[in-house]
Every structure is written in C-alpha cells, then in structure tokens.
Design a protein around this motif. Structure first.
Motif, mmCIF file in Angstrom:
data_model
loop_
_atom_site.group_PDB
_atom_site.id
_atom_site.type_symbol
_atom_site.label_atom_id
_atom_site.label_comp_id
_atom_site.label_asym_id
_atom_site.label_seq_id
_atom_site.Cartn_x
_atom_site.Cartn_y
_atom_site.Cartn_z
ATOM 1 N N SER A 1 -2.215 7.426 -5.862
ATOM 2 C CA SER A 1 -1.437 8.481 -6.512
ATOM 3 C C SER A 1 -0.999 8.068 -7.917
ATOM 4 C CB SER A 1 -0.202 8.799 -5.659
ATOM 5 O OG SER A 1 0.758 9.531 -6.384
ATOM 6 N N MET A 2 -1.344 8.892 -8.904
ATOM 7 C CA MET A 2 -0.879 8.622 -10.263
ATOM 8 C C MET A 2 0.636 8.762 -10.357
ATOM 9 S SD MET A 2 -2.912 7.459 -12.515
ATOM 10 C CE MET A 2 -1.692 7.648 -13.819
ATOM 11 N N THR A 3 1.214 9.602 -9.509
ATOM 12 C CA THR A 3 2.673 9.757 -9.491
ATOM 13 C C THR A 3 3.343 8.443 -9.105
ATOM 14 O OG1 THR A 3 2.477 12.103 -8.915
ATOM 15 C CG2 THR A 3 4.589 11.035 -8.468
ATOM 16 N N ILE A 4 2.848 7.808 -8.039
ATOM 17 C CA ILE A 4 3.403 6.532 -7.595
ATOM 18 C C ILE A 4 3.079 5.431 -8.598
ATOM 19 C CG2 ILE A 4 3.214 4.746 -5.808
ATOM 20 C CD1 ILE A 4 2.909 7.022 -3.763
ATOM 21 N N TYR A 5 1.848 5.420 -9.087
ATOM 22 C CA TYR A 5 1.442 4.415 -10.087
ATOM 23 C C TYR A 5 2.386 4.453 -11.288
ATOM 24 C CZ TYR A 5 -1.507 1.947 -13.484
ATOM 25 O OH TYR A 5 -1.985 1.068 -14.433
ATOM 26 N N PRO B 1 0.840 -1.198 0.000
ATOM 27 C CA PRO B 1 0.000 0.000 0.000
ATOM 28 C C PRO B 1 0.873 1.246 0.000
ATOM 29 C CG PRO B 1 0.063 -0.952 2.188
ATOM 30 C CD PRO B 1 0.833 -1.898 1.300
ATOM 31 N N ALA B 2 0.509 2.203 -0.838
ATOM 32 C CA ALA B 2 1.391 3.364 -1.022
ATOM 33 C C ALA B 2 0.560 4.631 -1.156
ATOM 34 C CB ALA B 2 2.260 3.160 -2.265
ATOM 35 N N ARG B 3 0.483 5.382 -0.079
ATOM 36 C CA ARG B 3 -0.257 6.644 -0.068
ATOM 37 C C ARG B 3 0.743 7.792 -0.196
ATOM 38 N NH1 ARG B 3 -2.565 10.056 4.150
ATOM 39 N NH2 ARG B 3 -1.426 8.815 5.682
ATOM 40 N N TYR B 4 0.456 8.727 -1.063
ATOM 41 C CA TYR B 4 1.403 9.821 -1.296
ATOM 42 C C TYR B 4 1.449 10.786 -0.117
ATOM 43 C CZ TYR B 4 4.058 13.458 -3.633
ATOM 44 O OH TYR B 4 5.025 14.371 -3.954
ATOM 45 N N ALA B 5 0.280 11.131 0.426
ATOM 46 C CA ALA B 5 0.197 12.224 1.405
ATOM 47 C C ALA B 5 0.395 11.728 2.830
ATOM 48 C CB ALA B 5 -1.149 12.939 1.283
ATOM 49 N N ALA B 6 1.580 11.243 3.162
ATOM 50 C CA ALA B 6 1.870 10.811 4.528
ATOM 51 C C ALA B 6 1.884 12.012 5.468
ATOM 52 C CB ALA B 6 3.213 10.095 4.571
#
Length: 241
Positions: A47-51, A3-8
């Motif tokens: 996040s499209m950036t992470i994707y 799981p990868a959320r951009y806004a930590a």
C-alpha cells in the motif's frame, strides 16, 4: 520486518486507524525500533498509503513487487537479496511490543536446541473460556521440548473432561526465522491444512520445519476488530475500564 497489508479481511484499513494520535502501523514500527534489538526495522507493504505513512514519519519501508497471500511471503521477497541470518516478523497489528518477550525469542538461537530450530515464536496462557473459544485467537500445542505440534483457531486440545489441568495457549504473532527457513517457505506451495485454518505457520509444520515456542505472560493486543482497537486505546491512555 513488519508486513503490512492494507486490505485486512476482518477490519479493512485497520493499520491506518488512529491509535491515540498515531496510526496503528506507525505505533508498531516505532515500538519495534525502540526495542533496540534490531540492526534495521522495515515495514513491508502493498500500500502506498502505508508506505507514505512510514517514510514521511522518518521510517523505512519497502514496497512489495508481487501480490502475497501472507506476511511470511511478503517478508521473504523483501529479504531475498539481503545478507542476514535471523529475520524477525513483527505483525503490523501488534503495536504493544514487549522487549523482554522479543529477547526471549531471539535467545533460543543461542540455546541448547539452536541447531534444530528453523523458527521461533511466542505463546501466552489463555484463562477465560471465551478467549479459548474465540477463533481470532490462534491456539498452539507443543511437545515436551516446546516445539509446536499444531496451530488452530479451534480450542486445542479439546476439553473432553473438565478440570483436566491443561493450559491453553494463544499464539502471539511474532516470529524469528532463520533466513533459509523463510526462503524455503516462500518457494513451497500452500497445502490444505494452512488453506483451511488460514494460519500461515502451519505451512512450516506441513513441510517438516521445527518451530520453537517460547512462553510469555504478555499477551499484547492484536487489533483484529474495532473492539480490539478500542481496547488498545484504553490501555495506551491508562484506562482500566
């Protein structure tokens, strides 16, 4: 599943920070894939950036359809229609994955307590007082059979007396779930203890799930702050400073 959320909240954008030539999330993905323990490895993100970071580097990623409060919810949505038995959650900010520790976690589902286990996770001893008292280090206490009793950001057990002989343990954010336990979690509302501590695995305990803890001596480096990122850079570069 990663799981990868951009806004930590503590370190926004930390997964896209440079870690010696690659982003934190890409290093985590590659480390999980390189263990050779999994049929498939996916990053699940909002996040499209992470994707794009993962897919443009040859990896597999899934975009979340909904907003999620925690990584378990994000993973549950992603695997809901997949034919799987055991799902492993590797935190996106834990790029230094230890294969031996992961193997230990998975092995409990073949052990004597297998029929009692809803999920399994890792714990590592804490030695220094500053680490025991650090709220970024989630602590765990277990019963005699190594099933979790509680998780907290506070020191547990509380050291009423010095030299009590107790070992404090840090919870390492790697989980192996039975799919059914994960889906149950997804459908159950957050209760007060989880909301207070901001520790998602408390929800499993509040609803009576059994969490088997496996001891490891490999703490890894969870990247919660810029200082953690600098430590990870030194470790990867071989620095002992």
């Amino acid at each position: 599943m990663i799981p990868a959320r951009y806004a930590a909240s503590r370190f926004p954008g930390k997964l896209m920070q440079d870690l010696n030539g690659k982003t934190v999330i890409l290093r985590t993905y590659e480390a999980a894939r390189n263990t050779g323990l999994f049929q498939e490895v996916y990053v699940v993100t909002d996040s499209m950036t992470i994707y794009s970071e993962i897919t443009e580097n040859g990896g597999k990623a899934i975009m979340s359809k909904k907003e999620h409060e925690c990584g378990s919810d994000r993973i549950a949505e992603a695997v809901e229609d997949m034919d799987v038995d055991i799902v492993v959650n590797v935190q996106g900010d834990e790029p230094m994955i230890d294969t031996d520790s992961l193997e230990k976690v998975l092995s409990v589902f073949r052990g004597k307590d297998a029929d009692k286990i809803d999920l399994a996770s890792l714990k590592a001893p804490l030695i220094h007082k500053k680490d025991i008292e650090n709220p970024n280090n989630v602590k765990v206490i277990t019963n005699k059979d190594d099933f979790a009793l509680y998780f907290s950001r506070s020191p547990i057990p509380y050291p009423r007396e010095e030299n009590s002989g107790v070992t404090w343990f840090k919870h390492i954010g790697i989980y192996a779930f039975r799919k059914q336990a994960l889906m149950d979690f997804y459908r159950l509302p957050m209760l007060k203890l989880e909301a207070t501590e901001k520790i998602e695995c408390i929800r499993y305990l509040e609803y009576g799930k059994n969490i088997k803890m496996v001891e490891t001596t490999v703490k890894g480096v969870g990247i919660d702050t810029p200082e953690d990122l600098e430590e990870a850079r030194k470790i990867l570069s071989g620095s002992k400073e």
